[in-house]
Design a protein around this motif. Sequence first.
Motif, PDB file in Angstrom:
ATOM      1  N   THR A   1      69.924  10.321  37.703  1.00 14.43           N
ATOM      2  CA  THR A   1      71.256  10.035  37.342  1.00 14.43           C
ATOM      3  C   THR A   1      72.048   9.825  38.515  1.00 14.43           C
ATOM      4  O   THR A   1      72.886   8.956  38.526  1.00 14.43           O
TER       5      THR A   1
ATOM      6  N   GLY B   1      50.911  16.473  35.978  1.00 15.63           N
ATOM      7  CA  GLY B   1      50.685  16.662  37.534  1.00 15.63           C
ATOM      8  C   GLY B   1      51.196  15.726  38.193  1.00 15.63           C
ATOM      9  O   GLY B   1      51.979  15.185  37.922  1.00 15.63           O
TER      10      GLY B   1
ATOM     11  N   ARG C   1      56.927  14.291  47.653  1.00 17.20           N
ATOM     12  CA  ARG C   1      56.915  15.543  46.566  1.00 17.20           C
ATOM     13  C   ARG C   1      55.635  16.495  47.329  1.00 17.20           C
ATOM     14  O   ARG C   1      55.480  17.504  46.760  1.00 17.20           O
TER      15      ARG C   1
ATOM     16  N   ARG D   1      55.517  19.968  34.964  1.00 21.14           N
ATOM     17  CA  ARG D   1      56.045  19.357  36.005  1.00 21.14           C
ATOM     18  C   ARG D   1      56.998  20.415  36.967  1.00 21.14           C
ATOM     19  O   ARG D   1      56.769  20.131  38.016  1.00 21.14           O
TER      20      ARG D   1
END
Length: 217
Positions: free
Chosen positions: A15, A57, A88, A172
């Motif tokens: 967003t 995952g 990440r 997640r």
Amino acid sequence: PVVILLGPPGAGKGTQARRLEEGHGLVQLSTGDMLRAAVAAGTPAGLAAKSVMEAGGLVSDEIVLAILSDRMAQPDVAAGVILDGFPRTAGQAAALDDMLAAAGQCVGAAISLEVDDEAMIARVAGRFTCGRCGEGYHDQFKQTRQEGVCDKCGGTEFKRRADDNAETARERLKAYHDQTAPLIAHYESMGVLQRVDAMASIEEVAGALGQLVSALS
Ligand code: AP5
Ligand code: ZN
């Protein structure tokens, strides 16, 4: 500048990246979107990523880095990027540092969107997007002004992601805490970490991010 948005699923990375793209001339690079496109196109990377994504995952560094570095090499990103959902893992962060150093660049800001875990599950589970222009909506928090019609483009078809159910969202979130949250310390030690309260409204968060990004350029 290179701006990283860090945060768990549902924190508002997508967003806010779209808002920054409109307001600041930066290009949003979402590895999640790139991977979903690869899945939809049925490429080898997409085939490998599909089941991992559906289980909540993380896709392998190898696949993610190949997709991201291809995209970073294209000319339209020269003015600056907002990395949405990347890096990440520690391996991805190190690879990004190397990639930028080789181009004489560095991370301008890593912005951690700080949120409450249970609220994130609720945000993710109610989410849908316009099938034509990609504008994001939410059953509770951001409905279309006219039911069934996109505010932005007038489109009438909407889609929901395969991983946007409460169970997968919990996986997640766990992947975020285990593998991504440690990157906050990495960027703190580099002196580029900024924390933003992302429990505030979309407008308030956009205001805070806009100020941080304006200060960079
Ligand atoms: P990805 O697509 O990156 O998903 P994610 O990180 O789980 O993030 P989301 O897109 O769910 O949330 P968001 O933070 O963008 O929130 P949004 O703005 O939509 O990744 C998907 C999968 O791909 C991963 O699980 C992994 O398998 C794989 N992957 C991707 N990148 C990878 C990588 N680098 N390495 C390995 N694997 C990778 O907002 C959510 C909802 O809340 C919306 O409906 C929105 O309208 C609403 N909302 C937003 N802000 C607010 C607010 N302030 N108040 C109220 N509502 C709000
Ligand atoms: Zn639309």
